[in-house]
Motif scaffolding. Structure first.
Motif, PDB file in Angstrom:
ATOM      1  N   PRO A  81       0.827  -1.215   0.000  1.00  0.00           N
ATOM      2  CA  PRO A  81       0.000   0.000   0.000  1.00  0.00           C
ATOM      3  C   PRO A  81       0.858   1.260   0.000  1.00  0.00           C
ATOM      4  O   PRO A  81       1.868   1.333   0.699  1.00  0.00           O
ATOM      5  CB  PRO A  81      -0.803  -0.127   1.295  1.00  0.00           C
TER       6      PRO A  81
ATOM      7  N   TYR B  44      -8.769   1.400  -4.199  1.00  0.00           N
ATOM      8  CA  TYR B  44      -7.799   0.317  -4.116  1.00  0.00           C
ATOM      9  C   TYR B  44      -7.645  -0.475  -5.424  1.00  0.00           C
ATOM     10  O   TYR B  44      -6.952  -1.484  -5.448  1.00  0.00           O
ATOM     11  CB  TYR B  44      -8.141  -0.612  -2.951  1.00  0.00           C
TER      12      TYR B  44
ATOM     13  N   ALA C  72      -3.196   3.833  -4.829  1.00  0.00           N
ATOM     14  CA  ALA C  72      -3.274   3.022  -3.611  1.00  0.00           C
ATOM     15  C   ALA C  72      -2.052   2.138  -3.401  1.00  0.00           C
ATOM     16  O   ALA C  72      -1.818   1.673  -2.280  1.00  0.00           O
ATOM     17  CB  ALA C  72      -4.527   2.161  -3.651  1.00  0.00           C
ATOM     18  N   TRP C  73      -1.275   1.901  -4.462  1.00  0.00           N
ATOM     19  CA  TRP C  73      -0.192   0.914  -4.382  1.00  0.00           C
ATOM     20  C   TRP C  73       1.110   1.463  -4.937  1.00  0.00           C
ATOM     21  O   TRP C  73       1.113   2.374  -5.768  1.00  0.00           O
ATOM     22  CB  TRP C  73      -0.571  -0.353  -5.176  1.00  0.00           C
TER      23      TRP C  73
END
Length: 288
Positions: A89, A163, A168-169
């Protein structure tokens, strides 16, 4: 393999015979350099090693693995866990749940959200053995409401879509692309093996890394979650390799290490056995 076993066996027999001939006091059967009940003095380890290599034996496991494929690599395929290994994350989960949730009336602190999330995530999910089915919405609706105390559908949808984006990542290893391209060039097949819902493919596309892999085995599509060997076997089927030819890398001892080994694959623990994909590649036998 049979030839190597035969060579090693004949070596042990010759050492036994020569050892007994040198001393009548050392009679009996020997095993791993010891006689039952007293020492058994074989030739020096250096000379034995030299004999083993000259007769087709191997100094170590890596050398044995390389011999299987007649080259420098130890495995034909690399399987990679997603969350915690390939990606992480970009910001702490509880922080995002709190930030997005403020306009929906979420009042829990980040610490409270995190504790409630862990409690909800570890609980059995209904009567199902799978948490992620298709898009995973029912499971994640439960997790979000239990973590934040908010059941607002708009709040959930905003979180859910967040997400699936590159916001988000982030990639765990900044050298990942260079390493994976080198592995592919060397002929090593690549697959992602992950307990995730169907958004994983969107995440990989958003991070522009989906083209690195020859296959993706997602638990929501395979209907099996790690450590169930089924998901690893599915990945091997997709890559058209045998499990014993594949190596899996992941950060969870139970799901990744033990699960992959139960399927017949080799497995290394991310953050312990290896700490970067460059290290993985070099241990496989591919220079980056």
């Amino acid at each position: 393999m049979a030839k190597n076993t035969k060579a090693i066996s004949s070596l042990l027999i010759r050492n036994l015979l020569s050892s007994n001939e040198r001393s009548n006091s050392r009679s009996g059967f020997c095993f791993n350099g010891r006689e039952f009940g007293k020492p058994c003095f074989f030739a020096s380890s250096a000379s034995v090693e030299k004999t083993m290599v000259s007769e087709g034996g191997f100094k170590d496991y890596e050398e044995y693995r390389r011999s299987l494929y007649g080259g420098n690599i130890t495995h034909k395929a690399l399987l990679v866990d997603a969350v915690g290994t390939l990606v992480v994350p970009a910001q702490p989960m509880a922080q995002i749940y709190r930030q997005i949730g403020e306009k929906y009336g979420v009042e829990y602190s980040e610490g409270e959200i995190l504790n409630r999330y862990r409690w909800a995530y570890e609980k059995p999910w209904g009567n199902s053995r799978l948490r992620y089915v298709d898009d995973g919405r029912p499971f994640w609706q439960y997790i979000v409401s239990q973590s934040t105390g908010c059941s607002d559908s708009q709040y959930f949808e905003e979180l859910y879509h967040y997400y699936a984006t590159d916001k988000a990542w982030r990639l765990c290893d900044p050298d990942a692309e260079r390493v994976f391209m080198a592995l592919k060039k060397a002929g090593v097949k690549l697959a992602v093996v992950s307990n995730f819902d169907t958004r994983l493919r969107s995440v990989l596309r958003a991070l522009n890394c989906d083209h690195w892999f020859d296959a993706v085995a997602v638990s929501a599509e395979v209907a099996a979650e790690k450590p169930n060997p089924t998901i690893f076997l599915k990945a091997c089927d997709l890559l058209e390799v045998k499990p014993e030819d594949a190596l899996h890398i992941g950060d969870d001892r139970r799901n990744d290490l033990w699960g992959a080994r139960d399927a017949g694959c080799d497995a290394w623990l991310w953050g312990s056995d290896v700490n970067s994909f460059k290290e993985v590649a070099e241990k496989i036998g591919v220079q980056v």
